[in-house]
Design a protein around this motif. Structure first.
Motif, PDB file in Angstrom:
ATOM      1  N   ALA A 163       7.830 -13.590 -11.085  1.00 19.88           N
ATOM      2  CA  ALA A 163       6.509 -13.676 -11.727  1.00 19.88           C
ATOM      3  C   ALA A 163       5.519 -12.755 -11.022  1.00 19.88           C
ATOM      4  O   ALA A 163       4.752 -12.042 -11.681  1.00 19.88           O
ATOM      5  CB  ALA A 163       6.009 -15.117 -11.732  1.00 19.88           C
ATOM      6  N   ARG A 164       5.534 -12.735  -9.703  1.00 16.29           N
ATOM      7  CA  ARG A 164       4.625 -11.861  -8.947  1.00 16.29           C
ATOM      8  C   ARG A 164       4.948 -10.390  -9.212  1.00 16.29           C
ATOM      9  O   ARG A 164       4.057  -9.580  -9.465  1.00 16.29           O
ATOM     10  CB  ARG A 164       4.704 -12.158  -7.450  1.00 16.29           C
ATOM     11  CG  ARG A 164       3.898 -13.378  -7.041  1.00 16.29           C
ATOM     12  CD  ARG A 164       3.808 -13.532  -5.534  1.00 16.29           C
ATOM     13  NE  ARG A 164       5.100 -13.795  -4.906  1.00 16.29           N
ATOM     14  CZ  ARG A 164       5.729 -14.974  -4.919  1.00 16.29           C
ATOM     15  NH1 ARG A 164       5.185 -16.002  -5.546  1.00 16.29           N
ATOM     16  NH2 ARG A 164       6.875 -15.131  -4.325  1.00 16.29           N
ATOM     17  N   LYS A 165       6.221 -10.048  -9.180  1.00 14.61           N
ATOM     18  CA  LYS A 165       6.611  -8.647  -9.381  1.00 14.61           C
ATOM     19  C   LYS A 165       6.312  -8.175 -10.799  1.00 14.61           C
ATOM     20  O   LYS A 165       6.015  -6.997 -11.009  1.00 14.61           O
ATOM     21  CB  LYS A 165       8.101  -8.470  -9.086  1.00 14.61           C
ATOM     22  CG  LYS A 165       8.414  -8.570  -7.609  1.00 14.61           C
ATOM     23  CD  LYS A 165       9.894  -8.459  -7.334  1.00 14.61           C
ATOM     24  CE  LYS A 165      10.122  -8.612  -5.839  1.00 14.61           C
ATOM     25  NZ  LYS A 165      11.515  -8.547  -5.461  1.00 14.61           N
ATOM     26  N   GLU A 166       6.406  -9.076 -11.759  1.00  9.63           N
ATOM     27  CA  GLU A 166       6.180  -8.720 -13.163  1.00  9.63           C
ATOM     28  C   GLU A 166       4.743  -8.972 -13.614  1.00  9.63           C
ATOM     29  O   GLU A 166       4.408  -8.721 -14.765  1.00  9.63           O
ATOM     30  CB  GLU A 166       7.140  -9.512 -14.061  1.00  9.63           C
ATOM     31  CG  GLU A 166       8.592  -9.109 -13.894  1.00  9.63           C
ATOM     32  CD  GLU A 166       8.860  -7.684 -14.335  1.00  9.63           C
ATOM     33  OE1 GLU A 166       8.350  -7.284 -15.404  1.00  9.63           O
ATOM     34  OE2 GLU A 166       9.553  -6.957 -13.615  1.00  9.63           O
ATOM     35  N   HIS A 167       3.919  -9.510 -12.726  1.00  6.86           N
ATOM     36  CA  HIS A 167       2.504  -9.779 -13.015  1.00  6.86           C
ATOM     37  C   HIS A 167       2.337 -10.720 -14.212  1.00  6.86           C
ATOM     38  O   HIS A 167       1.538 -10.470 -15.114  1.00  6.86           O
ATOM     39  CB  HIS A 167       1.728  -8.475 -13.244  1.00  6.86           C
ATOM     40  CG  HIS A 167       1.873  -7.506 -12.116  1.00  6.86           C
ATOM     41  ND1 HIS A 167       1.214  -7.679 -10.919  1.00  6.86           N
ATOM     42  CD2 HIS A 167       2.623  -6.386 -11.977  1.00  6.86           C
ATOM     43  CE1 HIS A 167       1.544  -6.706 -10.099  1.00  6.86           C
ATOM     44  NE2 HIS A 167       2.398  -5.909 -10.714  1.00  6.86           N
ATOM     45  N   VAL A 177       6.376  11.962  -7.668  1.00  6.71           N
ATOM     46  CA  VAL A 177       4.977  11.526  -7.643  1.00  6.71           C
ATOM     47  C   VAL A 177       4.758  10.436  -8.690  1.00  6.71           C
ATOM     48  O   VAL A 177       4.103   9.418  -8.426  1.00  6.71           O
ATOM     49  CB  VAL A 177       4.021  12.712  -7.861  1.00  6.71           C
ATOM     50  CG1 VAL A 177       2.574  12.248  -7.890  1.00  6.71           C
ATOM     51  CG2 VAL A 177       4.235  13.777  -6.788  1.00  6.71           C
ATOM     52  N   LEU A 178       5.319  10.624  -9.880  1.00 10.58           N
ATOM     53  CA  LEU A 178       5.213   9.604 -10.920  1.00 10.58           C
ATOM     54  C   LEU A 178       5.896   8.315 -10.483  1.00 10.58           C
ATOM     55  O   LEU A 178       5.394   7.211 -10.734  1.00 10.58           O
ATOM     56  CB  LEU A 178       5.809  10.119 -12.237  1.00 10.58           C
ATOM     57  CG  LEU A 178       5.017  11.243 -12.892  1.00 10.58           C
ATOM     58  CD1 LEU A 178       5.814  11.829 -14.057  1.00 10.58           C
ATOM     59  CD2 LEU A 178       3.671  10.759 -13.366  1.00 10.58           C
ATOM     60  N   GLU A 179       7.040   8.441  -9.824  1.00 11.32           N
ATOM     61  CA  GLU A 179       7.752   7.267  -9.307  1.00 11.32           C
ATOM     62  C   GLU A 179       6.872   6.523  -8.294  1.00 11.32           C
ATOM     63  O   GLU A 179       6.775   5.298  -8.331  1.00 11.32           O
ATOM     64  CB  GLU A 179       9.063   7.699  -8.656  1.00 11.32           C
ATOM     65  CG  GLU A 179       9.891   6.578  -8.094  1.00 11.32           C
ATOM     66  CD  GLU A 179      10.521   5.691  -9.155  1.00 11.32           C
ATOM     67  OE1 GLU A 179      10.901   4.554  -8.813  1.00 11.32           O
ATOM     68  OE2 GLU A 179      10.637   6.103 -10.311  1.00 11.32           O
ATOM     69  N   LYS A 180       6.208   7.263  -7.423  1.00 13.53           N
ATOM     70  CA  LYS A 180       5.299   6.634  -6.448  1.00 13.53           C
ATOM     71  C   LYS A 180       4.175   5.897  -7.152  1.00 13.53           C
ATOM     72  O   LYS A 180       3.858   4.752  -6.796  1.00 13.53           O
ATOM     73  CB  LYS A 180       4.743   7.700  -5.496  1.00 13.53           C
ATOM     74  CG  LYS A 180       3.809   7.138  -4.446  1.00 13.53           C
ATOM     75  CD  LYS A 180       3.319   8.209  -3.506  1.00 13.53           C
ATOM     76  CE  LYS A 180       2.359   7.625  -2.478  1.00 13.53           C
ATOM     77  NZ  LYS A 180       1.924   8.639  -1.504  1.00 13.53           N
ATOM     78  N   LEU A 181       3.560   6.543  -8.154  1.00 18.20           N
ATOM     79  CA  LEU A 181       2.480   5.890  -8.906  1.00 18.20           C
ATOM     80  C   LEU A 181       2.963   4.603  -9.564  1.00 18.20           C
ATOM     81  O   LEU A 181       2.237   3.610  -9.622  1.00 18.20           O
ATOM     82  CB  LEU A 181       1.933   6.830  -9.980  1.00 18.20           C
ATOM     83  CG  LEU A 181       1.033   7.962  -9.523  1.00 18.20           C
ATOM     84  CD1 LEU A 181       0.650   8.831 -10.723  1.00 18.20           C
ATOM     85  CD2 LEU A 181      -0.197   7.449  -8.816  1.00 18.20           C
ATOM     86  N   ALA A 182       4.182   4.631 -10.078  1.00 17.67           N
ATOM     87  CA  ALA A 182       4.715   3.456 -10.788  1.00 17.67           C
ATOM     88  C   ALA A 182       4.880   2.265  -9.868  1.00 17.67           C
ATOM     89  O   ALA A 182       4.888   1.121 -10.326  1.00 17.67           O
ATOM     90  CB  ALA A 182       6.061   3.808 -11.439  1.00 17.67           C
ATOM     91  N   HIS A 183       4.989   2.514  -8.560  1.00 18.73           N
ATOM     92  CA  HIS A 183       5.252   1.406  -7.627  1.00 18.73           C
ATOM     93  C   HIS A 183       4.094   1.111  -6.688  1.00 18.73           C
ATOM     94  O   HIS A 183       4.240   0.328  -5.760  1.00 18.73           O
ATOM     95  CB  HIS A 183       6.541   1.687  -6.847  1.00 18.73           C
ATOM     96  CG  HIS A 183       7.746   1.689  -7.719  1.00 18.73           C
ATOM     97  ND1 HIS A 183       8.282   0.542  -8.253  1.00 18.73           N
ATOM     98  CD2 HIS A 183       8.488   2.707  -8.210  1.00 18.73           C
ATOM     99  CE1 HIS A 183       9.310   0.848  -9.012  1.00 18.73           C
ATOM    100  NE2 HIS A 183       9.460   2.153  -9.005  1.00 18.73           N
ATOM    101  N   LEU A 184       2.940   1.722  -6.924  1.00 21.73           N
ATOM    102  CA  LEU A 184       1.765   1.415  -6.074  1.00 21.73           C
ATOM    103  C   LEU A 184       1.153   0.096  -6.486  1.00 21.73           C
ATOM    104  O   LEU A 184       1.191  -0.325  -7.586  1.00 21.73           O
ATOM    105  CB  LEU A 184       0.717   2.532  -6.184  1.00 21.73           C
ATOM    106  CG  LEU A 184       1.047   3.816  -5.468  1.00 21.73           C
ATOM    107  CD1 LEU A 184      -0.063   4.847  -5.685  1.00 21.73           C
ATOM    108  CD2 LEU A 184       1.261   3.624  -3.989  1.00 21.73           C
TER     109      LEU A 184
END
Length: 145
Positions: free
Chosen positions: A59-63, A138-145
């Motif tokens: 639940a936390r990871k999926e918001h 860079v897109l991968e980093k943004l996706a996981h910030l």
């Protein structure tokens, strides 16, 4: 630090948002199993990336709220895509684990989406493709910030 509210930087942020959203919508249509909602697919993807987790962790990871995740897990369990196992340290909790059926379905889905993207990339010239390859981390980093 760039000014992300005015001028060229703001325009770039707007263009990035718009492009990512359009591409995401197109990729969502490249599903193998149409009976799964995007949220259910996301939960399976999280399990594939992060490994087994409690419903609360998911639940936390999926918001999403824990009661929503409980319903999602029950639906996935009913479809044979996850199984609930006893938590190794806390008997009050369960751990959600994806099944082989889910792994197979996710792999087929990845192949289909990768083939779709590969078809799009064929329309790029070499310079555009090089820029896209460089932007991927860079897109991968943004996706996981």
């Amino acid at each position: 630090m760039p000014d992300l509210t005015h001028g060229d930087d703001a325009a770039a942020v707007n263009a990035l948002r718009s492009a990512v959203m359009r591409l995401s919508r197109r990729l969502k249509h490249q599903r193998v199993d149409e009976s799964l909602s995007p949220t259910e697919m996301s939960v399976l993807g999280t399990l594939a990336r992060c490994g087994s987790a409690t419903p609360g962790e998911l639940a936390r990871k999926e918001h999403v709220q824990p009661p929503s995740m409980t319903r999602i897990v029950a639906l996935l369990e009913g479809k044979g895509l996850v199984r609930l196992e006893p938590h190794p340290e806390d008997r009050r909790q369960k751990v959600v684990t994806q099944t082989e059926q889910a792994e197979t379905m996710l792999e087929e889905s990845r192949r289909k989406r990768n083939a779709f993207l590969a078809g799009l990339v064929e329309g790029l010239d070499e310079d555009e493709w090089a820029k896209l390859r460089a932007a991927a981390p860079v897109l991968e980093k943004l996706a996981h910030l």
